[in-house]
Design an enzyme around this catalytic site. Structure first.
Site, short mmCIF file in Angstrom:
data_model
loop_
_atom_site.label_atom_id
_atom_site.label_comp_id
_atom_site.label_asym_id
_atom_site.label_seq_id
_atom_site.Cartn_x
_atom_site.Cartn_y
_atom_site.Cartn_z
N ASN A 169 22.90 47.88 87.99
CA ASN A 169 22.34 49.20 87.66
C ASN A 169 23.52 50.11 87.36
O ASN A 169 24.24 50.51 88.26
CB ASN A 169 21.53 49.73 88.86
CG ASN A 169 21.11 51.19 88.66
OD1 ASN A 169 21.09 51.68 87.53
ND2 ASN A 169 20.78 51.86 89.74
N LYS B 180 23.51 53.08 86.44
CA LYS B 180 23.23 54.51 86.69
C LYS B 180 23.70 55.32 85.47
O LYS B 180 23.68 54.81 84.37
CB LYS B 180 23.89 54.97 87.99
CG LYS B 180 23.65 54.03 89.16
CD LYS B 180 23.95 54.69 90.46
CE LYS B 180 23.92 53.65 91.56
NZ LYS B 180 23.68 54.21 92.87
N HIS C 189 13.63 53.74 91.92
CA HIS C 189 14.97 53.76 92.54
C HIS C 189 15.04 55.00 93.43
O HIS C 189 14.48 56.04 93.12
CB HIS C 189 16.04 53.80 91.46
CG HIS C 189 17.43 53.62 92.02
ND1 HIS C 189 18.11 54.63 92.65
CD2 HIS C 189 18.23 52.52 92.08
CE1 HIS C 189 19.28 54.16 93.07
NE2 HIS C 189 19.38 52.89 92.73
N GLU D 72 16.37 48.56 99.12
CA GLU D 72 17.64 49.29 99.05
C GLU D 72 17.62 50.43 100.09
O GLU D 72 17.08 51.51 99.80
CB GLU D 72 17.83 49.89 97.67
CG GLU D 72 17.87 48.88 96.55
CD GLU D 72 18.60 49.45 95.34
OE1 GLU D 72 19.60 48.86 94.95
OE2 GLU D 72 18.17 50.50 94.82
N GLY E 182 25.65 53.40 97.37
CA GLY E 182 26.81 54.16 96.93
C GLY E 182 27.65 54.72 98.07
O GLY E 182 28.52 55.57 97.85
N SER F 211 25.54 48.95 98.18
CA SER F 211 26.98 48.65 98.34
C SER F 211 27.27 47.14 98.37
O SER F 211 28.14 46.68 99.13
CB SER F 211 27.55 49.35 99.58
OG SER F 211 27.43 50.75 99.45
C1 PEP Z 1 21.90 50.92 93.22
O1 PEP Z 1 22.20 51.77 92.42
O2 PEP Z 1 20.78 50.42 93.15
C2 PEP Z 1 22.86 50.52 94.24
C3 PEP Z 1 22.50 49.64 95.13
O3 PEP Z 1 24.10 51.12 94.19
P1 PEP Z 1 25.44 50.65 94.96
O4 PEP Z 1 25.56 49.15 94.77
O5 PEP Z 1 26.54 51.40 94.28
O6 PEP Z 1 25.27 51.02 96.40
#
Ligand code: PEP
Length: 248
Positions: free
Chosen positions: A14, A16, A99, A170, A176, A212
């Site tokens: 992703n 973003k 999300h 998530e 993040g 993460s």
């Molecule tokens: C995400 O954007 O779905 C995500 C899990 O971000 P990150 O891996 O940066 O925590």
């Protein structure tokens, strides 16, 4: 690579709101070059304006692409929205729905997320429905209740619809932040999601973990029975790191 119950592993990136034409070109070239070496299915979810670039760079490879959101509406006076049919025209396979950044920053409700998932399916896309609790929810002992509430309108779409989706757990506190759920914490939630899927008759749905994820922590997460892959944010912007996750 497959899980113990024979669900294929899936690693989705992703991006973003990151990237530009030049940086994307370099990243896409590296993904395409490495695609034959990966052990699992790989996809990326890119900002809308870069879908054509992803399509042109990845067509003919096994790396798939998609969007980070999709409208619940088919067409009409919905300024700023992008329909599933539009995404399909750009060769999208995936559309994220719900999300946590959309839920928190844009007020998307559980019902709105389910409607987006349904619209994605109607357009021939695979929705990747994201669920996850906040830190306050977790600390209050409400994690499983929150996940159940978020999934309820999605599961109400029925076994046939849900069987054509991917789910992603998530935890908001792990996105993040550099803070990952322990494999056991993640498995507890994945196990509960799997039980709900099984009760519906959709046990084969892939459930990804996100928050993460990096090459250094992915293998212990992937070792869990009900974790079928990862939704990767920050690390998906670095080709080598992303491909190392996919090579586990
Ligand atoms: C995400 O954007 O779905 C995500 C899990 O971000 P990150 O891996 O940066 O925590």
């Amino acid at each position: 690579m497959t899980s113990v119950e024979n669900r294929a592993r899936l690693v989705l990136g992703n991006w973003k709101m990151h990237g530009n034409l030049a940086e994307n070109a370099a990243l896409l070239t590296e993904l395409r070059a490495a695609d034959a070496a990966s052990h699992c299915e790989i996809g990326i979810c890119v900002p809308f304006p870069y879908l054509a670039q992803a399509a042109s760079a990845l067509t003919g490879s096994s790396v798939s692409w998609g969007a980070q959101d999709v409208s619940a509406h088919e067409k009409g006076a919905y300024t700023g929205e992008v329909s599933g049919a539009m995404l399909k025209e750009f060769g999208c396979r995936w559309a994220l729905a719900g999300h946590s950044e959309r839920r928190v920053l844009h007020g998307e409700t559980d019902e709105a997320v389910a409607a987006k998932a349904q619209a994605a399916l109607a357009a021939g896309l695979t929705p990747v429905v994201c669920v996850g609790e906040s830190l306050a929810d977790r600390e209050a002992g409400n994690t499983l209740a929150v996940i159940e509430r978020q999934l309820k309108p999605v599961l109400a779409l029925g076994a046939d619809a849900v069987s054509r989706m991917v789910l992603a757990y998530e935890p908001v506190w792990a996105i993040g932040t550099g803070r990952t759920a322990s494999p056991e914490q993640a498995q507890e939630v994945h196990g509960a999601i799997r039980a709900a899927l099984r009760a519906l008759g959709a046990a084969q749905v892939q459930v990804l973990y996100g928050g993460s994820v990096k090459a250094a922590n992915a293998s212990s997460l992937f070792a869990m029975t009900d974790i079928d892959g990862a939704l990767v944010g920050g690390a998906s912007l670095v080709a080598d790191e992303f491909l190392r996750i996919a090579a586990i």
